[in-house]
Design a protein around this motif. Structure first.
Motif, PDB file in Angstrom:
ATOM      1  N   ASP A 118       0.856  -1.184   0.000  1.00 31.74           N
ATOM      2  CA  ASP A 118       0.000   0.000   0.000  1.00 31.74           C
ATOM      3  C   ASP A 118       0.892   1.234   0.000  1.00 31.74           C
ATOM      4  OD1 ASP A 118      -2.028   1.791   0.165  1.00 31.74           O
ATOM      5  OD2 ASP A 118      -2.696   1.221   2.173  1.00 31.74           O
ATOM      6  N   MET A 119       1.008   1.873  -1.174  1.00 36.55           N
ATOM      7  CA  MET A 119       1.917   3.010  -1.326  1.00 36.55           C
ATOM      8  C   MET A 119       1.450   4.227  -0.525  1.00 36.55           C
ATOM      9  SD  MET A 119       4.339   1.796  -3.009  1.00 36.55           S
ATOM     10  CE  MET A 119       5.320   3.190  -3.468  1.00 36.55           C
ATOM     11  N   ALA A 120       0.151   4.421  -0.372  1.00 39.23           N
ATOM     12  CA  ALA A 120      -0.357   5.558   0.401  1.00 39.23           C
ATOM     13  C   ALA A 120       0.048   5.417   1.870  1.00 39.23           C
ATOM     14  CB  ALA A 120      -1.866   5.655   0.270  1.00 39.23           C
ATOM     15  N   ALA A 121      -0.044   4.207   2.414  1.00 40.80           N
ATOM     16  CA  ALA A 121       0.352   3.979   3.802  1.00 40.80           C
ATOM     17  C   ALA A 121       1.862   4.158   3.968  1.00 40.80           C
ATOM     18  CB  ALA A 121      -0.057   2.579   4.243  1.00 40.80           C
ATOM     19  N   LYS A 122       2.637   3.700   2.989  1.00 37.25           N
ATOM     20  CA  LYS A 122       4.095   3.872   3.043  1.00 37.25           C
ATOM     21  C   LYS A 122       4.474   5.340   3.038  1.00 37.25           C
ATOM     22  CE  LYS A 122       7.045   0.282   1.360  1.00 37.25           C
ATOM     23  NZ  LYS A 122       7.842  -0.238   0.281  1.00 37.25           N
ATOM     24  N   ARG A 123       3.787   6.127   2.197  1.00 29.43           N
ATOM     25  CA  ARG A 123       4.057   7.555   2.098  1.00 29.43           C
ATOM     26  C   ARG A 123       3.772   8.246   3.430  1.00 29.43           C
ATOM     27  NH1 ARG A 123       0.802   8.534  -1.877  1.00 29.43           N
ATOM     28  NH2 ARG A 123       2.212   7.608  -3.366  1.00 29.43           N
ATOM     29  N   LEU A 124       2.639   7.903   4.063  1.00 28.63           N
ATOM     30  CA  LEU A 124       2.292   8.486   5.358  1.00 28.63           C
ATOM     31  C   LEU A 124       3.300   8.092   6.437  1.00 28.63           C
ATOM     32  CD1 LEU A 124      -1.573   8.034   5.373  1.00 28.63           C
ATOM     33  CD2 LEU A 124      -0.290  10.171   5.131  1.00 28.63           C
ATOM     34  N   GLU A 125       3.786   6.859   6.354  1.00 27.46           N
ATOM     35  CA  GLU A 125       4.800   6.376   7.294  1.00 27.46           C
ATOM     36  C   GLU A 125       6.091   7.197   7.169  1.00 27.46           C
ATOM     37  OE1 GLU A 125       6.838   2.191   7.453  1.00 27.46           O
ATOM     38  OE2 GLU A 125       4.654   1.962   7.634  1.00 27.46           O
ATOM     39  N   LYS A 126       6.516   7.458   5.932  1.00 24.94           N
ATOM     40  CA  LYS A 126       7.724   8.261   5.712  1.00 24.94           C
ATOM     41  C   LYS A 126       7.549   9.685   6.229  1.00 24.94           C
ATOM     42  CE  LYS A 126       9.723   5.993   1.686  1.00 24.94           C
ATOM     43  NZ  LYS A 126      10.055   6.129   0.262  1.00 24.94           N
ATOM     44  N   ILE A 127       6.381  10.262   5.982  1.00 28.38           N
ATOM     45  CA  ILE A 127       6.112  11.623   6.452  1.00 28.38           C
ATOM     46  C   ILE A 127       6.149  11.670   7.969  1.00 28.38           C
ATOM     47  CG2 ILE A 127       4.303  13.396   6.615  1.00 28.38           C
ATOM     48  CD1 ILE A 127       3.530  12.600   3.733  1.00 28.38           C
ATOM     49  N   ASP A 128       5.589  10.658   8.619  1.00 27.30           N
ATOM     50  CA  ASP A 128       5.591  10.588  10.083  1.00 27.30           C
ATOM     51  C   ASP A 128       7.013  10.490  10.622  1.00 27.30           C
ATOM     52  OD1 ASP A 128       4.340  10.392  12.640  1.00 27.30           O
ATOM     53  OD2 ASP A 128       4.736   8.224  12.600  1.00 27.30           O
ATOM     54  N   ILE A 129       7.843   9.653  10.008  1.00 25.98           N
ATOM     55  CA  ILE A 129       9.236   9.495  10.443  1.00 25.98           C
ATOM     56  C   ILE A 129       9.996  10.807  10.280  1.00 25.98           C
ATOM     57  CG2 ILE A 129      11.431   8.366   9.869  1.00 25.98           C
ATOM     58  CD1 ILE A 129       9.753   5.859   9.191  1.00 25.98           C
ATOM     59  N   LEU A 130       9.819  11.466   9.141  1.00 27.74           N
ATOM     60  CA  LEU A 130      10.510  12.735   8.901  1.00 27.74           C
ATOM     61  C   LEU A 130      10.050  13.827   9.858  1.00 27.74           C
ATOM     62  CD1 LEU A 130      10.614  12.792   5.005  1.00 27.74           C
ATOM     63  CD2 LEU A 130      12.524  12.496   6.570  1.00 27.74           C
ATOM     64  N   SER A 131       8.773  13.861  10.168  1.00 28.09           N
ATOM     65  CA  SER A 131       8.286  14.885  11.103  1.00 28.09           C
ATOM     66  C   SER A 131       8.846  14.646  12.506  1.00 28.09           C
ATOM     67  CB  SER A 131       6.765  14.915  11.128  1.00 28.09           C
ATOM     68  OG  SER A 131       6.249  13.705  11.637  1.00 28.09           O
ATOM     69  N   ARG A 132       8.957  13.372  12.924  1.00 27.16           N
ATOM     70  CA  ARG A 132       9.552  13.080  14.238  1.00 27.16           C
ATOM     71  C   ARG A 132      11.024  13.468  14.275  1.00 27.16           C
ATOM     72  NH1 ARG A 132       8.954   7.388  15.110  1.00 27.16           N
ATOM     73  NH2 ARG A 132       7.509   7.149  13.424  1.00 27.16           N
ATOM     74  N   LEU A 133      11.761  13.197  13.185  1.00 20.83           N
ATOM     75  CA  LEU A 133      13.171  13.580  13.114  1.00 20.83           C
ATOM     76  C   LEU A 133      13.332  15.100  13.156  1.00 20.83           C
ATOM     77  CD1 LEU A 133      14.594  11.138  10.436  1.00 20.83           C
ATOM     78  CD2 LEU A 133      15.190  11.219  12.849  1.00 20.83           C
ATOM     79  N   PHE A 134      12.441  15.822  12.495  1.00 14.32           N
ATOM     80  CA  PHE A 134      12.509  17.267  12.461  1.00 14.32           C
ATOM     81  C   PHE A 134      12.249  17.839  13.844  1.00 14.32           C
ATOM     82  CE2 PHE A 134      10.585  21.455  11.653  1.00 14.32           C
ATOM     83  CZ  PHE A 134      11.678  22.049  11.019  1.00 14.32           C
ATOM     84  N   LYS A 135      11.307  17.250  14.589  1.00 16.59           N
ATOM     85  CA  LYS A 135      10.980  17.735  15.939  1.00 16.59           C
ATOM     86  C   LYS A 135      12.144  17.489  16.891  1.00 16.59           C
ATOM     87  CE  LYS A 135       6.007  17.336  15.631  1.00 16.59           C
ATOM     88  NZ  LYS A 135       4.813  16.610  16.045  1.00 16.59           N
ATOM     89  N   GLU A 136      12.870  16.378  16.708  1.00 16.42           N
ATOM     90  CA  GLU A 136      14.012  16.058  17.576  1.00 16.42           C
ATOM     91  C   GLU A 136      15.156  17.050  17.377  1.00 16.42           C
ATOM     92  OE1 GLU A 136      15.159  12.039  16.814  1.00 16.42           O
ATOM     93  OE2 GLU A 136      13.330  11.200  17.676  1.00 16.42           O
ATOM     94  N   THR A 137      15.329  17.528  16.161  1.00 14.74           N
ATOM     95  CA  THR A 137      16.458  18.439  15.893  1.00 14.74           C
ATOM     96  C   THR A 137      16.185  19.864  16.371  1.00 14.74           C
ATOM     97  OG1 THR A 137      15.601  18.865  13.674  1.00 14.74           O
ATOM     98  CG2 THR A 137      17.255  17.123  13.894  1.00 14.74           C
ATOM     99  N   GLU A 138      14.933  20.208  16.638  1.00 14.76           N
ATOM    100  CA  GLU A 138      14.611  21.583  17.099  1.00 14.76           C
ATOM    101  C   GLU A 138      14.963  21.808  18.543  1.00 14.76           C
ATOM    102  OE1 GLU A 138      10.506  22.072  16.139  1.00 14.76           O
ATOM    103  OE2 GLU A 138      10.999  22.878  14.198  1.00 14.76           O
TER     104      GLU A 138
END
Length: 138
Positions: A118-138
């Motif tokens: 399911d490519m839509a679920a994979k895309r949402l998973e990547k966005i979630d991972i990137l948003s968590r990484l971005f929050k950690e660096t702030e």
């Protein structure tokens, strides 16, 4: 046994267990359906369709609905100050060939299982991972 099928205006040679990318089909992810537009059936005995082989079918499972990589379309005319730049992404459906049935009723199946993605679920998973990484660096 192998078959030459026609879908989306194109022809594909398939065997049980093959994964084929075809033009976008309006089927649900993970759904199983039959393709009856078979032009040739080969194996022990060859059946040639006129134009299709009657009573033959290929059973497929939809494993992915996605778009291809971006293709750049660039046009230019020398000395006319004309340049045109576009991009294109083609939608496709990935099919897993489960079985092929001949007109005599002989069926050849595969032992493999389809890998539904399911490519839509994979895309949402990547966005979630990137948003968590971005929050950690702030």
């Amino acid at each position: 046994m192998y078959a030459i099928i026609r879908t989306g205006g194109k022809q594909y040679t398939v065997k049980p267990g093959d994964v084929v990318q075809v033009e976008k089909l309006e089927n649900d992810l993970g759904s199983e359906f039959e393709i009856n537009d078979i032009l040739l059936l080969g194996g022990d005995k060859t059946h040639v369709g006129q134009p299709v082989v009657k009573n033959a079918k290929v059973t497929v499972v939809v494993t992915k609905q996605a778009r291809t990589r971006k293709v750049i379309v660039f046009k230019k005319k020398r000395r006319h100050s004309f340049r045109k730049f576009k991009t294109h992404k083609q939608s496709f459906t990935e099919l897993f060939v489960k079985s092929i049935t001949s007109p005599e009723g002989k069926t050849v199946k595969t032992d493999q299982e389809p890998n539904v993605v399911d490519m839509a679920a994979k895309r949402l998973e990547k966005i979630d991972i990137l948003s968590r990484l971005f929050k950690e660096t702030e």
